[in-house]
Scaffold this motif. Structure first.
Motif, PDB file in Angstrom:
ATOM      1  N   GLU A 135       0.833  -1.197   0.000  1.00  0.00           N
ATOM      2  CA  GLU A 135       0.000   0.000   0.000  1.00  0.00           C
ATOM      3  C   GLU A 135       0.868   1.248   0.000  1.00  0.00           C
ATOM      4  O   GLU A 135       1.866   1.334   0.722  1.00  0.00           O
ATOM      5  N   ASN A 156      -5.985  10.241 -14.112  1.00  0.00           N
ATOM      6  CA  ASN A 156      -7.251   9.654 -13.655  1.00  0.00           C
ATOM      7  C   ASN A 156      -8.058  10.600 -12.763  1.00  0.00           C
ATOM      8  O   ASN A 156      -8.630  10.188 -11.754  1.00  0.00           O
ATOM      9  N   GLN A 157      -8.151  11.863 -13.174  1.00  0.00           N
ATOM     10  CA  GLN A 157      -8.899  12.861 -12.398  1.00  0.00           C
ATOM     11  C   GLN A 157     -10.155  13.335 -13.129  1.00  0.00           C
ATOM     12  O   GLN A 157     -10.647  14.443 -12.880  1.00  0.00           O
ATOM     13  N   VAL A 188      -1.204  14.608 -12.708  1.00  0.00           N
ATOM     14  CA  VAL A 188      -1.944  13.669 -11.864  1.00  0.00           C
ATOM     15  C   VAL A 188      -2.957  12.963 -12.766  1.00  0.00           C
ATOM     16  O   VAL A 188      -3.920  13.589 -13.213  1.00  0.00           O
ATOM     17  N   SER A 190      -2.763   5.990  -1.001  1.00  0.00           N
ATOM     18  CA  SER A 190      -3.908   5.085  -1.115  1.00  0.00           C
ATOM     19  C   SER A 190      -5.163   5.602  -0.432  1.00  0.00           C
ATOM     20  O   SER A 190      -6.267   5.147  -0.746  1.00  0.00           O
ATOM     21  N   TYR A 191      -5.042   6.581   0.465  1.00  0.00           N
ATOM     22  CA  TYR A 191      -6.236   7.019   1.202  1.00  0.00           C
ATOM     23  C   TYR A 191      -7.133   7.960   0.391  1.00  0.00           C
ATOM     24  O   TYR A 191      -8.250   8.265   0.805  1.00  0.00           O
ATOM     25  N   THR A 192      -6.688   8.432  -0.785  1.00  0.00           N
ATOM     26  CA  THR A 192      -7.555   9.296  -1.589  1.00  0.00           C
ATOM     27  C   THR A 192      -7.109   9.311  -3.040  1.00  0.00           C
ATOM     28  O   THR A 192      -5.920   9.159  -3.341  1.00  0.00           O
ATOM     29  N   ASN A 193      -8.082   9.478  -3.949  1.00  0.00           N
ATOM     30  CA  ASN A 193      -7.776   9.734  -5.351  1.00  0.00           C
ATOM     31  C   ASN A 193      -8.087  11.182  -5.709  1.00  0.00           C
ATOM     32  O   ASN A 193      -8.109  11.560  -6.873  1.00  0.00           O
ATOM     33  N   ASN A 194      -8.354  12.004  -4.694  1.00  0.00           N
ATOM     34  CA  ASN A 194      -8.671  13.420  -4.903  1.00  0.00           C
ATOM     35  C   ASN A 194      -7.536  14.258  -4.328  1.00  0.00           C
ATOM     36  O   ASN A 194      -7.370  14.321  -3.109  1.00  0.00           O
ATOM     37  N   PRO A 195      -6.727  14.900  -5.177  1.00  0.00           N
ATOM     38  CA  PRO A 195      -5.588  15.663  -4.651  1.00  0.00           C
ATOM     39  C   PRO A 195      -5.998  16.807  -3.734  1.00  0.00           C
ATOM     40  O   PRO A 195      -5.186  17.275  -2.928  1.00  0.00           O
ATOM     41  N   ARG A 204       1.959  10.163  -8.009  1.00  0.00           N
ATOM     42  CA  ARG A 204       1.227   8.998  -7.519  1.00  0.00           C
ATOM     43  C   ARG A 204       0.626   9.368  -6.163  1.00  0.00           C
ATOM     44  O   ARG A 204       1.354   9.684  -5.218  1.00  0.00           O
ATOM     45  N   LEU A 205      -0.700   9.386  -6.108  1.00  0.00           N
ATOM     46  CA  LEU A 205      -1.391   9.779  -4.885  1.00  0.00           C
ATOM     47  C   LEU A 205      -1.349   8.645  -3.862  1.00  0.00           C
ATOM     48  O   LEU A 205      -1.278   7.473  -4.227  1.00  0.00           O
TER      49      LEU A 205
END
Length: 379
Positions: A3, A55-56, A53, A25-30, A22-23
């Motif tokens: 992770e 996949n936004q 970034v 794992s706790y969020t895909n929203n920067p 690479r963000l």
């Protein structure tokens, strides 16, 4: 695969600057990064100048705005331009975007016609900027048919009057051309070529621009200030640009709007900014100038005018031209969902690409005026 607990950066392969993010794992929203990871994001931006970034595509205008604002504690959160002046029919920027109704600090830019429903919009049309309306000399039909394009206008996102230049711009690709579609930029002075993905956004580094200068030109840049024209985008509305998009062609009779005919302006709000800005993290000097809006160059210490309009443009062109050479620029070819975050005080950028009226392209762009002008620290 373990992770990923913290943000990470992958330098862009075979590029002079830039990195993919690479963000954690706790969020895909920067916009939802914790304080520690956001600080790493900010330092990464100042280090790499352009961050991508992926996949936004689901990033909301509210999230994009809050992310953009977070980079600059001094901001008032308002858009980087006065909306009335930005959309004025007398400005070269008039066709450059439409405001998202629920979050007007976010601009929709692109090309083509769109049905009602996008972010609460009624049916709307966007027009991709083209050199045919802005450059003095344009490509002929045969050159366009062979896939040629131009740098439209190299610039910093900034009003350059009254409002301080934004620290950061965020640009989100929602509908983008097929990456297999390529076009070519031909440098007229050297005959070099740069292949780009259709609609690529080109970036040139202010750090590299400064490093490429001779010692004499570095000394000049460090000791001189740019005076920008009042309401600069209205001032040059009738003018045409050089074929590389770096500055304006000075013509006879002059095509600039006389200062007395501009909207009301105040001397105290005219922007006078150093030619070189200091990166707050790396402490590196960045040659940063919006060549199309230059009015004068003055000696920083004495305030003496050393170059009026035509000569100021020539000097700025000479200083900036090496930095846009093919090997020194990064041209981002868009994937759907790419979010580009770029240090607006560390790079200049330009639209590229020729589009037919029916072709669709849709992006969300956001920058916010800073509360403080950029500075040059002592070197």
């Amino acid at each position: 695969m373990p992770e990923q607990t913290s943000i990470d950066f992958i330098p862009l392969e075979d590029q002079p600057f830039g990195a993919q993010v690479r963000l954690p794992s706790y969020t895909n929203n920067p916009a939802e990064l914790n304080d520690e990871d956001f600080q790493k994001l900010k330092e990464g931006l100042m280090t790499y100048s352009v961050l991508v970034v992926p996949n936004q595509e689901n990033l909301s205008p509210d999230s994009q705005h809050s992310l953009t604002v977070r980079f600059d504690p001094t901001t008032s959160t308002g858009y980087g331009h006065d909306p009335k002046l930005f959309h004025s029919s007398n400005s070269i920027l008039a066709k450059d975007g439409r405001s998202v109704p629920t979050r007007p600090e976010v601009q929709m830019v692109g090309n083509g016609s769109f049905e009602a429903g996008h972010e609460g919009m009624k049916a709307f049309t966007l027009e991709h900027p083209t050199h045919f309306t802005f450059h003095k000399d344009v490509l002929n039909k045969e050159e366009v048919a062979r896939g040629q394009t131009r740098f439209y206008r190299w610039h910093i996102d900034a009003a350059l009057y009254a409002l301080a230049p934004p620290v950061v711009t965020t640009l989100l690709g929602l509908i983008v051309p097929n990456k297999n579609e390529k076009q070519r930029i031909v440098y007229e002075d050297t005959k070099e070529e740069k292949e780009v993905v259709k609609g690529a956004t080109a970036f040139a580094s202010g750090r590299i621009a400064f490093e490429l200068l001779s010692d004499k030109d570095k000394e000049f840049a460090l000791n001189h200030t740019v005076v920008y024209a009042p309401h600069p985008y209205i001032f040059i509305n009738n003018c045409k640009a050089t074929s590389d998009g770096l500055t304006i062609e000075s013509e006879e009779p002059p095509k600039e709007v006389p200062l007395d005919n501009l909207p009301q302006w105040e001397e105290s709000k005219v922007k006078k900014l150093p030619l070189v800005w200091t990166n707050p993290v790396t402490k590196k000097p960045h040659l940063q100038v919006h060549g199309c809006c230059v009015y004068q160059l003055i000696n920083t210490k004495t305030g003496e005018v050393v170059a009026e309009l035509e000569d100021a443009r020539k000097i700025v062109h000479k200083l900036m031209r090496p930095a846009i050479s093919p090997q020194h620029i990064y041209c981002h070819g868009w994937n759907t969902g790419d979010l580009c975050i770029f240090h607006n005080r560390g790079v200049i950028h330009s639209v590229t690409g020729e589009f037919e009226p029916h072709e669709q392209r849709l992006m969300h762009q956001c920058n916010v005026a800073s509360g403080e002008d950029p500075v040059l620290l002592q070197h």
